[in-house]
Scaffold this active site. Sequence first.
Site, PDB file in Angstrom:
ATOM      1  N   GLU A 144      -6.160  -6.132   9.752  1.00  0.00           N
ATOM      2  CA  GLU A 144      -5.685  -5.790   8.398  1.00  0.00           C
ATOM      3  C   GLU A 144      -5.443  -7.074   7.601  1.00  0.00           C
ATOM      4  O   GLU A 144      -5.004  -8.093   8.132  1.00  0.00           O
ATOM      5  CB  GLU A 144      -4.417  -4.921   8.463  1.00  0.00           C
ATOM      6  CG  GLU A 144      -4.156  -4.269   7.116  1.00  0.00           C
ATOM      7  CD  GLU A 144      -3.123  -3.130   7.148  1.00  0.00           C
ATOM      8  OE1 GLU A 144      -2.508  -2.884   8.198  1.00  0.00           O
ATOM      9  OE2 GLU A 144      -2.964  -2.487   6.096  1.00  0.00           O
ATOM     10  N   HIS A 187       5.552  -9.449  11.151  1.00  0.00           N
ATOM     11  CA  HIS A 187       6.384  -9.305   9.949  1.00  0.00           C
ATOM     12  C   HIS A 187       7.853  -9.433  10.353  1.00  0.00           C
ATOM     13  O   HIS A 187       8.283  -8.834  11.340  1.00  0.00           O
ATOM     14  CB  HIS A 187       6.223  -7.920   9.312  1.00  0.00           C
ATOM     15  CG  HIS A 187       4.840  -7.630   8.802  1.00  0.00           C
ATOM     16  ND1 HIS A 187       4.316  -8.221   7.678  1.00  0.00           N
ATOM     17  CD2 HIS A 187       3.893  -6.778   9.261  1.00  0.00           C
ATOM     18  CE1 HIS A 187       3.087  -7.755   7.467  1.00  0.00           C
ATOM     19  NE2 HIS A 187       2.810  -6.872   8.420  1.00  0.00           N
ATOM     20  N   TYR A 232      10.266   0.633   8.722  1.00  0.00           N
ATOM     21  CA  TYR A 232       8.916   0.193   9.086  1.00  0.00           C
ATOM     22  C   TYR A 232       8.308   1.182  10.092  1.00  0.00           C
ATOM     23  O   TYR A 232       7.163   1.620   9.954  1.00  0.00           O
ATOM     24  CB  TYR A 232       9.068  -1.203   9.691  1.00  0.00           C
ATOM     25  CG  TYR A 232       7.819  -1.936  10.046  1.00  0.00           C
ATOM     26  CD1 TYR A 232       7.317  -2.910   9.186  1.00  0.00           C
ATOM     27  CD2 TYR A 232       7.168  -1.720  11.253  1.00  0.00           C
ATOM     28  CE1 TYR A 232       6.186  -3.637   9.518  1.00  0.00           C
ATOM     29  CE2 TYR A 232       6.042  -2.437  11.593  1.00  0.00           C
ATOM     30  CZ  TYR A 232       5.559  -3.402  10.722  1.00  0.00           C
ATOM     31  OH  TYR A 232       4.439  -4.115  11.067  1.00  0.00           O
ATOM     32  N   HIS A 261      -5.124  -8.606  14.829  1.00  0.00           N
ATOM     33  CA  HIS A 261      -5.223  -7.413  13.971  1.00  0.00           C
ATOM     34  C   HIS A 261      -6.022  -7.771  12.725  1.00  0.00           C
ATOM     35  O   HIS A 261      -5.816  -8.827  12.133  1.00  0.00           O
ATOM     36  CB  HIS A 261      -3.791  -6.983  13.611  1.00  0.00           C
ATOM     37  CG  HIS A 261      -3.662  -5.796  12.723  1.00  0.00           C
ATOM     38  ND1 HIS A 261      -4.618  -4.806  12.625  1.00  0.00           N
ATOM     39  CD2 HIS A 261      -2.652  -5.413  11.884  1.00  0.00           C
ATOM     40  CE1 HIS A 261      -4.194  -3.891  11.759  1.00  0.00           C
ATOM     41  NE2 HIS A 261      -3.023  -4.238  11.288  1.00  0.00           N
ATOM     42  N   ASP A 296      -3.375  -8.402   5.657  1.00  0.00           N
ATOM     43  CA  ASP A 296      -2.159  -9.220   5.595  1.00  0.00           C
ATOM     44  C   ASP A 296      -2.082 -10.209   6.762  1.00  0.00           C
ATOM     45  O   ASP A 296      -1.232 -11.105   6.755  1.00  0.00           O
ATOM     46  CB  ASP A 296      -0.889  -8.356   5.507  1.00  0.00           C
ATOM     47  CG  ASP A 296      -0.849  -7.202   6.476  1.00  0.00           C
ATOM     48  OD1 ASP A 296      -1.899  -6.823   7.016  1.00  0.00           O
ATOM     49  OD2 ASP A 296       0.245  -6.658   6.692  1.00  0.00           O
ATOM     50  N   HIS A 346      -1.417  -0.904  14.634  1.00  0.00           N
ATOM     51  CA  HIS A 346      -1.576   0.385  14.001  1.00  0.00           C
ATOM     52  C   HIS A 346      -2.982   0.610  13.451  1.00  0.00           C
ATOM     53  O   HIS A 346      -3.212   1.540  12.646  1.00  0.00           O
ATOM     54  CB  HIS A 346      -0.494   0.573  12.939  1.00  0.00           C
ATOM     55  CG  HIS A 346      -0.797   0.165  11.541  1.00  0.00           C
ATOM     56  ND1 HIS A 346      -0.891  -1.075  11.067  1.00  0.00           N
ATOM     57  CD2 HIS A 346      -1.047   0.974  10.495  1.00  0.00           C
ATOM     58  CE1 HIS A 346      -1.158  -1.062   9.795  1.00  0.00           C
ATOM     59  NE2 HIS A 346      -1.251   0.155   9.417  1.00  0.00           N
ATOM     60  N   ASP A 392       1.653  -5.984  14.426  1.00  0.00           N
ATOM     61  CA  ASP A 392       2.520  -5.180  13.557  1.00  0.00           C
ATOM     62  C   ASP A 392       3.719  -4.570  14.287  1.00  0.00           C
ATOM     63  O   ASP A 392       4.771  -4.339  13.677  1.00  0.00           O
ATOM     64  CB  ASP A 392       1.724  -4.022  12.952  1.00  0.00           C
ATOM     65  CG  ASP A 392       0.983  -4.427  11.692  1.00  0.00           C
ATOM     66  OD1 ASP A 392       1.432  -5.341  10.994  1.00  0.00           O
ATOM     67  OD2 ASP A 392      -0.062  -3.809  11.401  1.00  0.00           O
ATOM     68  N   HIS A 408       0.794  -1.230   0.000  1.00  0.00           N
ATOM     69  CA  HIS A 408       0.000   0.000   0.000  1.00  0.00           C
ATOM     70  C   HIS A 408       0.832   1.289   0.000  1.00  0.00           C
ATOM     71  O   HIS A 408       0.708   2.158   0.854  1.00  0.00           O
ATOM     72  CB  HIS A 408      -1.091   0.020   1.081  1.00  0.00           C
ATOM     73  CG  HIS A 408      -0.636  -0.355   2.476  1.00  0.00           C
ATOM     74  ND1 HIS A 408       0.407   0.242   3.101  1.00  0.00           N
ATOM     75  CD2 HIS A 408      -1.137  -1.257   3.359  1.00  0.00           C
ATOM     76  CE1 HIS A 408       0.540  -0.273   4.316  1.00  0.00           C
ATOM     77  NE2 HIS A 408      -0.374  -1.184   4.489  1.00  0.00           N
TER      78      HIS A 408
HETATM   79 FE1  FEO Z   1      -1.405  -3.404   9.892  1.00  0.00          FE
HETATM   80 FE2  FEO Z   1       0.793  -5.898   8.818  1.00  0.00          FE
HETATM   81  O1  FEO Z   1      -0.832  -4.949   8.986  1.00  0.00           O
END
Ligand code: FEO
Length: 393
Positions: free
Chosen positions: A80, A224, A191, A78, A82, A145, A164, A24
């Site tokens: 999101e 991640h 990041y 989370h 991913d 986040h 995250d 993104h």
């Molecule tokens: Fe806020 Fe890795 O997603």
Amino acid sequence: MKPIEIAKDIYWLGVIDWNIRDMHGYSTPYGTTYNAFLIVDEKIALIDAVKKEFADELIDGISQIVEPKKIDYVISNHTEMDHSGGLPRVMHKIGEDKPLYCSKMGLKNLPRHFRQKWNYQPVENRGELTLGKRTLTFMETRMLHWPDSMFTYVKEDKILFSSDAFGQHYAGLERFDDQVGDAIMPHAKKYFANILLLYSHLILKLVGKVQEMGLSLDMICPDHGIIWRQDPSKIINAYVEWSTQTPKRKAVVVYDTMWHSTQTMAEAIVGALGQKGVDTRSMHLRCCDRSEIMTEVLDAGAVIVGSPTLNNGLFPTVSDFLTYMKGLKPKNKIGAAFGSYGWSGEAVKLINRELEAMKFELIGPGVKVQYVPNDQCIEACYQLGQKIADALS
Ligand code: FEO
């Protein structure tokens, strides 16, 4: 990827996305990973669910440890995509009725993504879930986040599953900090600068809360990149430093140019900064990605922005960068503007307006020149660079 046992009966089940180059709008030249974890106790819990395209790989990994239907609980730290995109496939495999633990905001956001009537179990901040020998503690971390973000902590193993936070977009076969060493820190910094910078105040508050709770941490497992096990305090200390946003004697000159006039001005400013010993980055907006530039902005004391005037406005890449930087709310910066123009010359004024809106302290009205810089203009740019250097002392 084969699952990796990171502690007794706790497995990393992540997938490696070697090929992603844009997340993104954030450049990911090293790819990334989507980490998920399995805790095998009297009850079996899966933490997070990777990106949709990798759901089968995750299920494959689970199957190497247990029959997926044996999973008792799913934890969604989370919403999101991913980390939750794989949920429909995972829930289908393990049983649509299995309890799905999430934060109160997760309860709102998961159905808005998947339109599924799963067995949602919203948790309280510091709520607990017993697996047998282990107890999970959930900590709401709103806006780190997303509003639904939370951490899951296993006190018996002193492991924090941090979603995250503390992550890095880095695809590699290494799973732990001690396998990568300090080379991981630039990835962690990028990041932070591009994802978490605007929540710096919340991070400082959260770290304070974790210290107040006396949480011991042997391992931090983000969603991640690598897992922090050799020295989890290293990334926490880095987050405190980055969140504090103490400016260094460093300047970032960021610009675009049409016929090299604004570039010539940038070079004069960079030259003056360099002569005064300021650590300086010169970043052309069509050579450097905006997320690379933000990484340099993170600890810089000065950001100097240059744009030609195009059609009475800013050059598009400069507008893009200013919009991006404004959203990330950098603090404690000084700034200045420069640029060339043909006949109207609004760019410097427009940059100044944006920098002021970001609460940058402006060093003068900026320098602008019609068409091609002459000696007088180069001198003005040089003096601007010197003034900025003096202001950074
Ligand atoms: Fe806020 Fe890795 O997603």
